[in-house]
Design a protein around this motif. Structure first.
Motif, mmCIF file in Angstrom:
data_model
loop_
_atom_site.group_PDB
_atom_site.id
_atom_site.type_symbol
_atom_site.label_atom_id
_atom_site.label_comp_id
_atom_site.label_asym_id
_atom_site.label_seq_id
_atom_site.Cartn_x
_atom_site.Cartn_y
_atom_site.Cartn_z
ATOM 1 N N CYS A 1 -4.140 2.154 5.568
ATOM 2 C CA CYS A 1 -4.938 1.247 4.751
ATOM 3 C C CYS A 1 -4.145 -0.045 4.593
ATOM 4 C CB CYS A 1 -5.297 1.842 3.398
ATOM 5 S SG CYS A 1 -3.941 1.998 2.235
ATOM 6 N N THR B 1 0.837 -1.197 0.000
ATOM 7 C CA THR B 1 0.000 0.000 0.000
ATOM 8 C C THR B 1 0.870 1.244 0.000
ATOM 9 O OG1 THR B 1 -0.127 0.023 2.414
ATOM 10 C CG2 THR B 1 -1.852 -1.175 1.243
ATOM 11 N N CYS C 1 -5.384 5.949 -0.904
ATOM 12 C CA CYS C 1 -4.482 4.804 -0.743
ATOM 13 C C CYS C 1 -4.401 4.058 -2.064
ATOM 14 C CB CYS C 1 -4.993 3.871 0.354
ATOM 15 S SG CYS C 1 -3.999 2.377 0.580
ATOM 16 N N ILE D 1 -10.231 -4.573 1.570
ATOM 17 C CA ILE D 1 -9.448 -3.382 1.867
ATOM 18 C C ILE D 1 -9.914 -2.870 3.233
ATOM 19 C CG2 ILE D 1 -8.927 -1.009 1.175
ATOM 20 C CD1 ILE D 1 -9.900 -2.198 -1.724
ATOM 21 N N SER E 1 -7.109 1.257 -5.956
ATOM 22 C CA SER E 1 -7.003 2.363 -5.019
ATOM 23 C C SER E 1 -8.320 2.513 -4.257
ATOM 24 C CB SER E 1 -6.682 3.675 -5.736
ATOM 25 O OG SER E 1 -7.753 4.032 -6.591
ATOM 26 N N HIS F 1 -3.267 0.498 -3.762
ATOM 27 C CA HIS F 1 -2.998 -0.901 -3.425
ATOM 28 C C HIS F 1 -3.113 -1.704 -4.711
ATOM 29 C CE1 HIS F 1 -7.370 -0.497 -3.075
ATOM 30 N NE2 HIS F 1 -7.178 0.298 -2.034
#
Lengths: 106, 115
Positions: A88, A4, A22, A33, A70, A24
């Motif tokens: 996150c 992340t 965030c 998430i 995201s 990811h």
């Protein structure tokens, strides 16, 4: 595990909305998430989690991008008590990055 | 309901000594995870246990070990302490070993200082 990426810090005015981003991009299709926040001298506190759809609870809203690479944590009206480090996580949630330090100005 | 409890809250040890940290999960939670948090950084995963079996291990040396008891409480042991082991050690419990739908619930940690 999903890696992340979050901004190191963000600032907001009290009673204004805050959008914490965030990335990811390596998250797998079945991994939720999750967002946590940590106040000084305390352990992290669960905020919200989701898989594909946007989620709302009494603390915040979570907006997840359609490609799931995201997400954005939304605090609708920041208060001074929301000042914390926000993390996150994805995947097995065993990996926490550096988080975003949110500062709230009165 | 009681949250995750950790003991002791603070601990001071000398280099080379051994330490045992304890954690009691939320009632009904069968999974316990341990994290190390160095000042200014996010928590780093050490171990996860579920139903008394190790389900995951982070990138920590063999000086770190843990176990989970039949009542789902857990202990983290660190041998041959180094100055770099000084950190906040966090315990988290959850219903499942993988955080699919059940979030982690953290304790407030044990602050370990190694001198």
């Amino acid at each position: 595990d999903a890696k992340t990426t979050q901004p190191n810090s963000m600032e907001s005015n009290e009673e204004e909305p805050v959008h914490l981003p965030c990335n990811h991009s390596t998250i797998s299709g079945t991994d939720y998430i999750h967002w946590y926040r940590q106040l000084p001298s305390q352990g992290p506190e669960y905020v919200i989690h989701g898989l594909t759809s946007n989620v709302n609870n009494r603390m915040a809203s979570l907006a997840i991008a359609e490609d799931r690479k995201s997400s954005t944590l939304i605090l609708h009206r920041a208060t001074l008590r929301d000042a914390a480090v926000y993390y996150c996580t994805g995947g097995n949630m065993l990996t926490f990055g550096g988080g975003t330090r949110l500062m709230v100005k009165p | 309901d009681a949250g995750v409890t950790q003991s002791p809250t603070h601990l001071i040890k000398t280099r080379g000594q051994q330490v045992t940290l304890r954690c009691s999960p939320i009632s009904g939670h069968k999974s316990v995870s341990w994290y190390q948090q160095v000042l200014g950084q996010g928590p780093q995963f050490i171990f996860q246990y579920y139903e008394k079996e190790e389900r995951g291990r982070g990138n920590f040396p063999d000086r770190f070990s843990a176990r989970q008891f039949p009542n789902y409480s857990s202990e983290l042991n660190v041998n041959a302490l180094l100055l770099g082991d000084s950190a906040l050690y966090l315990c988290a419990s959850s219903l499942e070993p993988r955080q699919l739908q059940s979030p982690l619930h953290f304790g407030n940690g044990t602050r370990l200082t190694v001198t």
